[in-house]
Write a protein that holds these residues in place. Structure first.
Motif, mmCIF file in Angstrom:
data_model
loop_
_atom_site.group_PDB
_atom_site.id
_atom_site.type_symbol
_atom_site.label_atom_id
_atom_site.label_comp_id
_atom_site.label_asym_id
_atom_site.label_seq_id
_atom_site.Cartn_x
_atom_site.Cartn_y
_atom_site.Cartn_z
ATOM 1 N N THR A 89 -40.553 22.661 135.527
ATOM 2 C CA THR A 89 -39.313 22.963 136.224
ATOM 3 C C THR A 89 -39.221 24.924 136.360
ATOM 4 O OG1 THR A 89 -37.263 22.469 134.718
ATOM 5 C CG2 THR A 89 -38.370 20.867 136.314
ATOM 6 N N CYS A 114 -45.844 21.222 130.725
ATOM 7 C CA CYS A 114 -46.115 22.223 129.928
ATOM 8 C C CYS A 114 -44.378 22.757 129.875
ATOM 9 C CB CYS A 114 -47.348 23.377 130.599
ATOM 10 S SG CYS A 114 -48.727 22.770 130.758
ATOM 11 N N GLY A 115 -43.147 22.166 129.901
ATOM 12 C CA GLY A 115 -42.342 22.436 129.634
ATOM 13 C C GLY A 115 -41.964 23.395 128.591
ATOM 14 N N TYR A 131 -34.949 17.139 132.694
ATOM 15 C CA TYR A 131 -35.158 18.616 132.378
ATOM 16 C C TYR A 131 -35.384 19.316 133.897
ATOM 17 C CZ TYR A 131 -37.593 15.990 129.209
ATOM 18 O OH TYR A 131 -37.916 14.995 127.864
ATOM 19 N N ASP A 175 -28.764 27.321 121.926
ATOM 20 C CA ASP A 175 -28.424 25.756 121.184
ATOM 21 C C ASP A 175 -27.622 24.727 121.182
ATOM 22 O OD1 ASP A 175 -30.992 27.234 120.963
ATOM 23 O OD2 ASP A 175 -31.281 26.998 119.005
HETATM 24 C C1 BTN Z 1 -34.952 26.350 124.455
HETATM 25 O O1 BTN Z 1 -34.212 25.820 124.154
HETATM 26 O O2 BTN Z 1 -35.507 26.957 124.079
HETATM 27 C C2 BTN Z 1 -35.250 26.404 125.402
HETATM 28 C C3 BTN Z 1 -35.250 25.273 126.510
HETATM 29 C C4 BTN Z 1 -35.289 25.071 128.081
HETATM 30 C C5 BTN Z 1 -36.398 24.116 128.267
HETATM 31 C C6 BTN Z 1 -36.063 23.871 129.516
HETATM 32 S S1 BTN Z 1 -36.017 21.945 129.972
HETATM 33 C C7 BTN Z 1 -35.907 22.713 131.744
HETATM 34 C C8 BTN Z 1 -36.574 23.938 132.149
HETATM 35 N N1 BTN Z 1 -37.974 23.642 132.211
HETATM 36 C C9 BTN Z 1 -38.831 24.513 131.122
HETATM 37 O O3 BTN Z 1 -40.324 24.575 131.232
HETATM 38 N N2 BTN Z 1 -37.661 24.925 130.181
HETATM 39 C C10 BTN Z 1 -36.720 24.606 130.602
#
Ligand code: BTN
Length: 320
Positions: A89, A114-115, A131, A175
């Motif tokens: 996203t 691929c978050g 997400y 976090d």
């Molecule tokens: C982290 O703590 O490292 C940050 C995590 C963030 C994840 C979110 S999920 C929605 C958005 N899309 C992504 O690819 N990453 C953020």
């Protein structure tokens, strides 16, 4: 018609097919077809011959109609893109931001393939979590905008406390921990020229019902979720609506009142200050006792030799 039937059923009680047909000016067969479509989408609608239709459950899916029904924001999420699956996203929202989408545009997906997390890490995004990424265009300087993820951390921790009856703690920079394990994270990416901020994309990932075995081995011992293994326990749509609403409210307050009130809230909910930590900032490992968060959102460490050091980015590891 489907939408109107749904909102009439949501008012409660059984509603007869005849009443629905009368109110909509259509035949009872047309009503029956719309009810069937709603059932196919996952709505639990009971029907009894004499009394009519009763809505007994809504699907645990991120449906646009459900998200808008009860969304109390003025800006955030007013332009919303909902996907079953996306690579990320964040990448999608960044693309929209670069192409001039309105402030508040929100992209949400049931799962990501691929978050992305902070510091180039992967963000596991199985179905059942939340997400999403929000495009912000606040009238702030680049430095002021670096505090946005900390403000968002406070909002997120408080929303989780309320909706999931958990006791989240904040680990610098943003976090969200539950019982010492990470349950949610925030990724903030910006575009600016000199001090002029173009946009911020705020990405939020929340593990909701993932079990320990759902996480890859390497993060199994450090990750958790709000309700491990218990689906249905958290209403994702209401939680999402509330985060957007609280975030809009807090960002407006931040622009008027500054960072100070949020720094106090952050400090109250933190799990970092007073602890001996190591911080990997991508170049070196810095060690010391976490003393405070300064007015810019940086972590101030007291090193072994008594000197103080400001850290603006990195991954914190607790020494004890
Ligand atoms: C982290 O703590 O490292 C940050 C995590 C963030 C994840 C979110 S999920 C929605 C958005 N899309 C992504 O690819 N990453 C953020």
């Amino acid at each position: 018609m489907k939408k109107t039937i749904l909102s009439l059923l949501k008012k409660g009680g059984p509603v007869s097919g005849e009443t629905l047909a009368g109110q909509l000016g259509v035949s009872r067969t047309a009503v029956w077809k719309s009810v069937k479509r709603l059932r196919d989408e996952g709505y639990g609608i009971e029907s009894s011959p004499r009394r009519g239709y009763t809505l007994v459950s809504v699907p645990d899916r991120l449906l646009v109609e459900e998200i808008y029904d009860g969304l109390a924001t003025c800006v955030l999420g007013r332009e919303m893109l909902v996907f079953g699956e996306l690579p990320s996203t964040q990448d999608y929202a960044k693309h929209l931001a670069q192409n001039g989408c309105p402030e508040g545009t929100t992209v949400i997906a049931e799962r990501q393939t691929c978050g992305r997390g902070r510091l180039g890490r992967k963000w596991e995004s199985p179905p059942g979590g939340l997400y999403f990424s929000i495009v912000l265009r606040p009238p702030l300087s680049l430095l002021e905008a670096t505090r946005i993820p900390l403000v968002a951390g406070v909002v997120l921790a408080r929303a989780l406390e309320q909706y999931a009856a958990v006791q989240p703690r904040l680990k610098w920079p943003n976090d969200i921990l539950i019982a010492g394990r990470k349950a949610a994270g925030i990724l903030s990416e910006m575009s600016a020229e000199m001090e002029l901020l173009h946009w911020v994309v705020l990405g939020i990932g929340i593990n909701i019902d993932a079990k320990p075995s759902d996480f890859p081995k390497e993060i199994g011992s450090i990750a958790t979720s709000l309700r491990p293994g218990e689906s249905d326990a958290v209403d994702r749509v209401r939680l999402f609506q509330d985060i957007l609403f609280q975030l809009e409210d807090s960002l407006a307050r931040f622009q008027v009142e500054g960072f100070e009130p949020f720094l106090m809230l952050w400090t109250e909910m933190n799990d970092t200050l007073g602890r001996d930590v190591r911080i990997a900032d991508g170049r070196e490992m810095i060690e010391g006792r976490a003393l405070e968060i300064d007015a810019d959102g940086a972590l101030v460490l007291e090193c072994r030799d008594g000197s103080k050091r400001r850290v603006t980015t990195g991954e914190v590891f607790f020494n004890e």
